[in-house]
Structures are given as structure tokens and as C-alpha cells.
Write a protein that holds these residues in place. Structure first.
Motif, PDB file in Angstrom:
ATOM      1  N   ILE A  68       0.842  -1.208   0.000  1.00  0.00           N
ATOM      2  CA  ILE A  68       0.000   0.000   0.000  1.00  0.00           C
ATOM      3  C   ILE A  68       0.877   1.258   0.000  1.00  0.00           C
ATOM      4  CG2 ILE A  68      -1.757   1.318   1.265  1.00  0.00           C
ATOM      5  CD1 ILE A  68      -2.750  -1.335   2.456  1.00  0.00           C
ATOM      6  N   LEU A  69       1.883   1.260   0.872  1.00  0.00           N
ATOM      7  CA  LEU A  69       2.721   2.458   0.983  1.00  0.00           C
ATOM      8  C   LEU A  69       3.476   2.732  -0.328  1.00  0.00           C
ATOM      9  CD1 LEU A  69       3.653   4.736   2.857  1.00  0.00           C
ATOM     10  CD2 LEU A  69       5.503   3.248   3.647  1.00  0.00           C
ATOM     11  N   ALA A  70       3.993   1.667  -0.940  1.00  0.00           N
ATOM     12  CA  ALA A  70       4.725   1.841  -2.205  1.00  0.00           C
ATOM     13  C   ALA A  70       3.786   2.434  -3.253  1.00  0.00           C
ATOM     14  CB  ALA A  70       5.285   0.500  -2.676  1.00  0.00           C
ATOM     15  N   ASN A  71       2.561   1.921  -3.282  1.00  0.00           N
ATOM     16  CA  ASN A  71       1.582   2.420  -4.250  1.00  0.00           C
ATOM     17  C   ASN A  71       1.261   3.893  -3.995  1.00  0.00           C
ATOM     18  OD1 ASN A  71      -1.482   2.750  -5.068  1.00  0.00           O
ATOM     19  ND2 ASN A  71      -0.584   1.150  -6.362  1.00  0.00           N
ATOM     20  N   TYR A  72       1.085   4.225  -2.736  1.00  0.00           N
ATOM     21  CA  TYR A  72       0.727   5.602  -2.367  1.00  0.00           C
ATOM     22  C   TYR A  72       1.863   6.580  -2.698  1.00  0.00           C
ATOM     23  CZ  TYR A  72      -1.053   9.357   0.702  1.00  0.00           C
ATOM     24  OH  TYR A  72      -1.518  10.543   1.201  1.00  0.00           O
ATOM     25  N   LEU A  73       3.108   6.132  -2.469  1.00  0.00           N
ATOM     26  CA  LEU A  73       4.244   7.024  -2.708  1.00  0.00           C
ATOM     27  C   LEU A  73       4.695   7.018  -4.169  1.00  0.00           C
ATOM     28  CD1 LEU A  73       6.504   5.957   0.332  1.00  0.00           C
ATOM     29  CD2 LEU A  73       5.318   8.155   0.102  1.00  0.00           C
ATOM     30  N   GLY A  74       4.300   5.969  -4.899  1.00  0.00           N
ATOM     31  CA  GLY A  74       4.823   5.809  -6.260  1.00  0.00           C
ATOM     32  C   GLY A  74       6.247   5.276  -6.247  1.00  0.00           C
TER      33      GLY A  74
END
Ligand code: ASP
Length: 438
Positions: free
Chosen positions: A121-127
Motif C-alpha cells: 500500500i505504501l509503495a503504491n501511495y508514494l509511487g
């Protein structure tokens, strides 16, 4: 140069916390490698996702329905995804996880999924790129952490991405089985990642503004330590002060990389710097911090002419060795010797005292219980006279009897043994003596 940033569970407990984290990362372009924990508690009554995963796995083992048991966990992650307005779906992941729970692939695997899903989730949110820790954090077949293989793999994999998210807490054995570090182990992953990429700093973001000079349950509003050396931290953590996983200092320490403890909820506060050597200008503080532990016992041994008896200590140590009983301190006098051990450990080795008595032919041997140890730690003590005097004066004014004194040979700390009933008072008076008067 890059910074490694590790965020603890409370920093990623819900979407609002995720927003703070993203803002922190985006405010400094060097914050390129991110190590997340699993979502922690949103309120004191809440349950950490890691704990939910352990109990879910155990319930499935008792025959309960995996999908139904996993639902509250899936809801927690889905709540974060929808509150952040992301479009990813983790349904396939949930499917795979519940299938593996049914197949009983292991409790460590179960616990690790909190960091794994949060990382996605975090990787997706940060790009940022998501890098599964199972692909680059390794344990041996026997379950020992493999630092060399991990270091080589992490630096080559992360070298290929300018920004990445690597979940904390777990890695894999050679056969692919997932294994976790002990609880709180994401701190350790962060340290290992920082070493692998030779980070300029390892930032450990949590929910306090740094390492406190004393336990806030004992001293009201203790100061935040601005600089602490690795050695001092080790002494204080050993004596019970904690803000980070005990082992997390070792990988960065070996590489000379400083750690900065920071507060996600107060990002402008400078926090605590944990450094190999403290910078100039911090010499005025004699004491860096005070910590202590209760529940120690002293085995007190008296024997005439002990001092001239060659091999006396060795014989005692052999008994402790054979019994597998570790000790904390062994202060000695001319004809006396005290062995400070944890009361709990002594209880689980009930024959130790009898064996020591037999092997030493001591005149008198007794066990004194209910002792507490208080460590006063400070790198600047070495240069200053009168530190011990001030500690003893503070204790004596407070009518506290000192039962044992031990000053480490590095003059980094002074440890006093006192009655447990005086523990809190002792810490308070020593704190007042040094912190309020400087
Ligand atoms: N989530 C794991 C735990 O609760 C690891 C960590 O947060 O560092 O212990």
C-alpha cells in the motif's frame, strides 16, 4: 547519498498517519528507501495487525474458517486503501494468504503479512518500487540471520531503484520459508537496509520525540536526549530503557551510520541522534540518561582469606556455567564477593547456591532478594570529578541505602544496587541532582 526511513506501527496505523508519513518523505528528496511496520494501534484499546495475524493463524489451526477469520484484517487494510483514495485491490493477496493459512505454512509467515501488505500500500501511495523482503533479507537454514548474503543482495537490488519500499520484520530461509525477527524487528530491517545502501543516516520514525533521559512513568516530563553514543545507548537499553529494538544498533554501528529517532506526529522536532562519537559542545552534560531494572538477587559469599585463594572466582564461574546461569555483576571485596543475578533466573536454577557453597567452602553464603539496579550513564563522566559523590549524596539525602556499587572500567556508567522499594525514588533524586541543576 540517501536516507533510510523506517516508520513504526503507530506511524502507519491509519490513512491519516499514512498522509503524515508521505509528507515527511516528500519533504526531503534523500528519503528514498522506506521500511514500514505493520499498522499498529489507533487507540490504546486497539489491536496491532501483527497480533491480529497471530491469532487469526491460530484460530484457523483450530479449524475455524480462514476467510471469515481474516476478514477484520482485510478490512483494516481496505479501510486504509479507500481512505487514501487508492485504486489498488489486495483481494488476490488475501486469497493467497488465507490459502497459506489453511496449508499451515507457519506463524512467522502469518505475522509477516502485516508488513508485506502495508508495504504494498505504501509503495503504491508514494509511487515507489515495492521490494519484497523475502527476496533480499535472508536467514540460514538453521534460522540465523545471514548478514553477508542480505547485505550483498539488498545493495544490488536496491541499487537498481532510486526509490523503494522494503517491508520490515521478515526475510526468508534458503528454501523460501518466511521467518521473522523478534517482535519490533522492523527496526532491525531498517538498520540492515541503511548499512546495505551505505545511507548517510538511518531515520527511525516513531511516536515519541526521541530517547528520554529517564522513564516517563517515574520522572515527570523527562528531557529528550539530543545526542547519545552507541555505547551509552547500549548501556541504557540493557537496563530497560527502550525506544528501538535492542539489536537494531549493530548493523549501522558497524558502518558508522548515525540513527535519528524522530516523531511522525511532531516532524519538526529534531529527535535524538545516536552517533559513534558525540559532537563538540555536548560536554557540559555529565549524565546522558538514567535507567534501571528491578528483580535482582545477590548471592553474597564470605570466606576468610578469599583474596589469596587462587582460582576462587573460576570455581564459582564454573558452577554458574554448568548451571547455565548468567550474572549481571560480580563486585568483590577482600574476603567477600557478591554475584548479582536475576531473581527469576536464580529461581529456575535452585541448586546454584548449594553448589557454590560446596565448591568454595565459604564461611557464610546468603541470598539477598528484592534488589534493584540503577544505571547512571554518561560519556562525560570520565572527564568530570565528583559524579559518584553527587549520586551518593542524592541517595543519602533521600535516605536510600546503597547495597552495591559498580563503575564500569570505561567510566561510562555507575551502577548502584538498592532495595526495590526505593527504585522510583532513587531515579527521581538522581535525575533531579543532575538534570535540574545543569
Ligand atoms: N509488526 C511487528 C511487531 O509488532 C514488527 C515491528 O513492528 O517492528 O512486532
Amino acid at each position: 547519498m540517501a536516507k533510510v526511513v523506517k516508520f513504526g506501527g503507530s506511524s502507519l496505523a491509519d490513512a491519516n498517519q499514512f498522509r503524515k508519513v508521505a509528507q515527511i518523505i516528500r519533504s526531503d528528496r534523500k528519503r528514498r528507501y522506506v521500511v514500514p511496520s505493520a499498522p499498529g494501534k489507533r487507540s490504546p484499546e486497539d489491536i496491532k495487525v501483527t497480533d491480529m495475524l497471530y491469532s487469526c493463524y491460530d484460530s484457523v489451526g483450530l479449524g475455524r474458517n480462514a476467510t471469515a477469520e481474516f476478514l477484520p484484517i482485510a478490512n483494516r487494510f481496505d479501510g486504509i486503501i479507500s481512505d487514501l483514495g487508492l485504486t489498488i485491490s489486495l483481494d488476490d493477496e488475501y486469497e493467497k494468504i488465507t490459502e497459506n493459512f489453511r496449508k499451515r505454512v507457519g506463524r512467522d509467515y502469518a505475522a509477516s503479512r502485516g508488513e508485506y501488505l502495508n508495504g504494498i500500500i505504501l509503495a503504491n501511495y508514494l509511487g515507489f518500487q515495492f521490494v519484497d523482503a523475502a527476496k533480499c533479507v535472508f536467514f540460514t537454514a538453521g534460522g540465523e540471520f545471514d548478514p553477508d548474503l542480505t547485505d550483498a543482495c539488498l545493495s544490488s537490488v536496491l541499487g537498481g531503484y532510486s526509490e523503494a519500499v522494503i517491508p520490515g520484520f521478515y526475510g526468508a530461509k534458503p528454501d523460501g520459508t518466511i521467518q521473522t525477527f523478534s517482535r519490533g524487528g522492523s527496526d532491525f530491517t531498517g538498520s540492515v537496509v541503511a548499512k546495505a545502501i551505505n545511507a548517510e543516516i538511518y531515520e527511525n520514525w516513531t511516536d515519541v520525540s526521541g530517547f528520554l533521559a529517564a522513564d516517563p512513568h517515574v520522572v515527570e516530563n523527562p528531557e529528550i536526549i539530543d545526542y547519545i553514543t552507541y555505547k551509552e545507548l547500549r548501556e541504557l537499553s540493557y537496563m530497560g530503557a527502550s525506544v528501538m529494538h535492542q539489536d537494531a544498533i549493530f548493523p549501522v554501528r558497524a558502518a558508522g551510520i548515525p540513527i535519528n529517532i524522530r516523531n511522525t506526529n511532531l516532524p519538526d522536532a529534531p529527535g535524538t541522534m545516536i552517533v559513534p562519537e558525540a559532537p563538540e559542545g555536548t560536554e557540559h552534560k555529565i549524565i546522558t540518561g538514567i535507567a534501571g531494572k528491578k528483580h535482582f538477587s545477590v548471592i553474597s559469599i564470605e570466606k576468610d582469606e578469599m583474596n589469596s585463594e587462587v582460582g576462587f572466582l573460576r570455581r564459582i564461574l564454573t558452577v554458574l556455567d554448568n548451571e547455565g546461569l548468567g550474572f549481571e555483576h560480580i563486585p568483590t571485596g577482600i574476603d567477600t564477593m557478591s554475584i548479582v543475578v536475576s531473581t527469576e533466573e536464580l529461581h529456575s536454577h535452585p541448586d546454584t547456591v548449594r553448589y557454590i557453597s560446596q565448591i568454595t567452602h565459604a564461611n557464610h553464603i546468603e541470598v539477598i532478594n528484592n534488589m534493584a539496579l540503577v544505571a547512571v550513564v554518561g560519556r562525560n563522566m570520565r572527564e568530570k570529578k565528583g559524579t559518584a559523590t553527587r549520586i551518593f549524596a542524592a541517595l543519602s539525602h533521600a535516605d536510600i541505602n546503597i547495597k552495591m556499587i559498580d563503575q564500569g572500567s570505561s567510566e561510562l556508567n555507575i551502577i548502584v544496587g538498592i532495595d526495590e522499594k526505593d527504585f522510583e525514588k532513587a531515579i527521581r533524586v538522581i535525575y533531579d541532582m543532575f538534570m535540574l541543576s545543569e
